[in-house]
Design a protein around this motif. Structure first.
Motif, PDB file in Angstrom:
ATOM      1  N   ILE A  18      39.149  88.422  44.983  1.00 14.30           N
ATOM      2  CA  ILE A  18      40.452  87.871  44.604  1.00 14.30           C
ATOM      3  C   ILE A  18      40.775  86.634  45.441  1.00 14.30           C
ATOM      4  CG2 ILE A  18      41.318  90.054  43.692  1.00 14.30           C
ATOM      5  CD1 ILE A  18      43.100  90.275  46.194  1.00 14.30           C
ATOM      6  N   ARG A  19      40.266  86.564  46.679  1.00 17.97           N
ATOM      7  CA  ARG A  19      40.422  85.330  47.454  1.00 17.97           C
ATOM      8  C   ARG A  19      39.702  84.176  46.770  1.00 17.97           C
ATOM      9  NH1 ARG A  19      39.408  87.226  53.750  1.00 17.97           N
ATOM     10  NH2 ARG A  19      41.475  88.147  54.109  1.00 17.97           N
ATOM     11  N   ASN A  20      38.508  84.437  46.268  1.00 18.97           N
ATOM     12  CA  ASN A  20      37.780  83.396  45.537  1.00 18.97           C
ATOM     13  C   ASN A  20      38.550  82.944  44.309  1.00 18.97           C
ATOM     14  OD1 ASN A  20      35.689  83.512  47.369  1.00 18.97           O
ATOM     15  ND2 ASN A  20      34.351  84.761  46.073  1.00 18.97           N
ATOM     16  N   TYR A  21      39.144  83.904  43.598  1.00 20.98           N
ATOM     17  CA  TYR A  21      39.908  83.557  42.397  1.00 20.98           C
ATOM     18  C   TYR A  21      41.157  82.749  42.745  1.00 20.98           C
ATOM     19  CZ  TYR A  21      36.988  86.836  39.746  1.00 20.98           C
ATOM     20  OH  TYR A  21      35.940  87.478  39.138  1.00 20.98           O
ATOM     21  N   GLN A  22      41.732  83.020  43.888  1.00 20.20           N
ATOM     22  CA  GLN A  22      42.898  82.240  44.313  1.00 20.20           C
ATOM     23  C   GLN A  22      42.504  80.794  44.617  1.00 20.20           C
ATOM     24  OE1 GLN A  22      44.201  84.678  47.558  1.00 20.20           O
ATOM     25  NE2 GLN A  22      45.188  86.188  46.250  1.00 20.20           N
ATOM     26  N   HIS A  23      41.313  80.607  45.164  1.00 18.61           N
ATOM     27  CA  HIS A  23      40.827  79.258  45.462  1.00 18.61           C
ATOM     28  C   HIS A  23      40.296  78.550  44.214  1.00 18.61           C
ATOM     29  CE1 HIS A  23      41.447  79.633  49.712  1.00 18.61           C
ATOM     30  NE2 HIS A  23      40.605  80.645  49.831  1.00 18.61           N
ATOM     31  N   LYS A  24      39.820  79.327  43.257  1.00 13.56           N
ATOM     32  CA  LYS A  24      39.269  78.763  42.020  1.00 13.56           C
ATOM     33  C   LYS A  24      39.940  79.440  40.833  1.00 13.56           C
ATOM     34  CE  LYS A  24      34.794  77.526  44.027  1.00 13.56           C
ATOM     35  NZ  LYS A  24      33.325  77.619  43.905  1.00 13.56           N
ATOM     36  N   PRO A  25      41.196  79.099  40.569  1.00 11.33           N
ATOM     37  CA  PRO A  25      41.941  79.796  39.512  1.00 11.33           C
ATOM     38  C   PRO A  25      41.327  79.632  38.126  1.00 11.33           C
ATOM     39  CG  PRO A  25      43.147  77.873  40.331  1.00 11.33           C
ATOM     40  CD  PRO A  25      42.014  78.090  41.268  1.00 11.33           C
ATOM     41  N   GLU A  26      40.489  78.618  37.942  1.00  9.98           N
ATOM     42  CA  GLU A  26      39.847  78.451  36.639  1.00  9.98           C
ATOM     43  C   GLU A  26      38.921  79.626  36.319  1.00  9.98           C
ATOM     44  OE1 GLU A  26      37.289  76.136  39.646  1.00  9.98           O
ATOM     45  OE2 GLU A  26      39.437  76.505  39.252  1.00  9.98           O
ATOM     46  N   TRP A  27      38.462  80.361  37.331  1.00 12.13           N
ATOM     47  CA  TRP A  27      37.646  81.554  37.093  1.00 12.13           C
ATOM     48  C   TRP A  27      38.475  82.700  36.528  1.00 12.13           C
ATOM     49  CZ3 TRP A  27      34.262  82.048  42.163  1.00 12.13           C
ATOM     50  CH2 TRP A  27      33.305  81.017  42.157  1.00 12.13           C
ATOM     51  N   LEU A  28      39.774  82.627  36.714  1.00 10.12           N
ATOM     52  CA  LEU A  28      40.660  83.726  36.354  1.00 10.12           C
ATOM     53  C   LEU A  28      41.363  83.504  35.019  1.00 10.12           C
ATOM     54  CD1 LEU A  28      41.455  86.361  37.854  1.00 10.12           C
ATOM     55  CD2 LEU A  28      43.461  85.147  38.715  1.00 10.12           C
ATOM     56  N   GLN A  29      41.720  82.268  34.751  1.00 13.60           N
ATOM     57  CA  GLN A  29      42.569  81.988  33.597  1.00 13.60           C
ATOM     58  C   GLN A  29      41.764  81.878  32.304  1.00 13.60           C
ATOM     59  OE1 GLN A  29      45.644  82.408  34.042  1.00 13.60           O
ATOM     60  NE2 GLN A  29      45.547  82.397  36.285  1.00 13.60           N
ATOM     61  N   ARG A  30      42.429  82.250  31.213  1.00 13.69           N
ATOM     62  CA  ARG A  30      41.878  82.089  29.878  1.00 13.69           C
ATOM     63  C   ARG A  30      42.962  81.502  28.981  1.00 13.69           C
ATOM     64  NH1 ARG A  30      38.382  83.448  32.839  1.00 13.69           N
ATOM     65  NH2 ARG A  30      36.534  84.708  32.438  1.00 13.69           N
TER      66      ARG A  30
END
Length: 301
Positions: free
Chosen positions: A24-36
């Motif tokens: 989740i830290r990675n996703y916070q730094h790279k929000p494009e991995w999380l969003q659709r």
């Protein structure tokens, strides 16, 4: 079909299961991995105090605090019980949640590989299982529905309208492994992709059936009258998660050299074998039956 608009990806429900925390830290730094395209997704660090203390939990297992009755009980007020009430206010309230899907990220010390745990039954879950298995053939589908009303489920992910657990191992407590973190990331990405395609009615043709394992019950290590362990998981079973155990197969090796065999009357499939987190109550493994999930056809296919 209700559109899924809010997705929460939760890490650190247990403070010494590091993959979810770092993911989740990675996703916070790279929000494009999380969003659709079709929904909003965000992260939640469930138990930061347990992580800071390098423990699974401080007072009680956070992932057993989410029955509606317990959440409504002000007398349940230790750290994890209080934290559960905060999380329920953020994701829920359970029974009328703000979040449509909760993805809870976990590690196990057992040799289970990447496992998608479905906490309830239904077409959405079966289609998700079909999609994940199609995209990630090494994934294992596990069903832990308990056949309980949602309000009686204890798990954090049941605060959402839908909830799943991503469970990946083997990984020691308070350790990171590259392969385990990457498998967790891959499965989470497939779940997010599925939700986006589901919302936009663009799911591909899915397999008609998916092999899965349904939880039956857990068995304990052999102990004496004083509660002292008399033996350990047999080497024939160790690391053989989701491999069959037949009646008469040895499952425990006692310290005096004797073996104990499985006395059930049908073949079962173990999981969470020798899980370190369960040693406090001497649980040796969970036993499952192999089942087939029927995947509903995708509209328009």
């Amino acid at each position: 079909m209700q559109t899924i608009k809010q997705v929460a990806v939760v890490g650190g429900t247990h403070g010494n299961e590091f993959s979810g925390i770092y993911l989740i830290r990675n996703y916070q730094h790279k929000p494009e991995w999380l969003q659709r395209q079709s929904f909003h997704a965000w992260t939640l660090f469930a138990n930061p105090e347990a992580y800071a203390a390098n423990k699974r939990y401080l007072d009680a297992d956070l992932n057993r605090q989410f029955r509606r009755e317990d959440l409504d009980n002000p007398e349940l007020s230790n750290y994890e019980q209080s934290r559960a009430k905060v999380i329920d206010a953020v994701l829920g309230p359970k029974g009328n949640p703000k979040v449509d899907l909760v993805i809870d990220l976990h590690n196990t010390t057992s040799n289970m590989g990447p496992v998608l745990i479905l906490t309830q039954a239904g077409d959405f879950y079966n289609q998700l299982a079909g999609y994940v298995k199609m995209k990630m053939p090494e994934a294992v589908i596990s069903c832990d529905e308990d056949h309980l009303p949602a309000e009686e489920h204890k798990l954090l992910c049941t605060t959402g309208r839908y909830g799943v657990i991503v469970e990946v191992g083997p990984q020691p407590q308070s350790v990171l492994r590259q392969d385990v973190l990457e498998q967790m990331h891959d499965m989470t990405q497939h779940i997010l992709d599925f939700v986006d395609l589901y919302n936009r009615k663009q799911l591909p043709q899915l397999p008609a059936e998916v092999e899965a394992y349904r939880y039956l019950h857990s068995i304990k290590l052999p102990v004496n009258e004083q509660g002292e362990r008399l033996g350990m998981v047999h080497s024939n079973v160790q690391d053989q998660d989701f491999k069959p155990i037949k009646p008469g197969d040895p499952i425990f090796k006692l310290f005096d050299g004797h073996q104990l065999v499985y006395e059930g009357d049908s073949e079962v499939y173990p999981s969470f074998i020798n899980e370190a987190a369960y040693y406090d109550n001497n649980l040796a493994m969970s036993l499952n039956e192999k089942i087939t999930l029927v995947v509903p056809p995708v509209a328009g296919n």
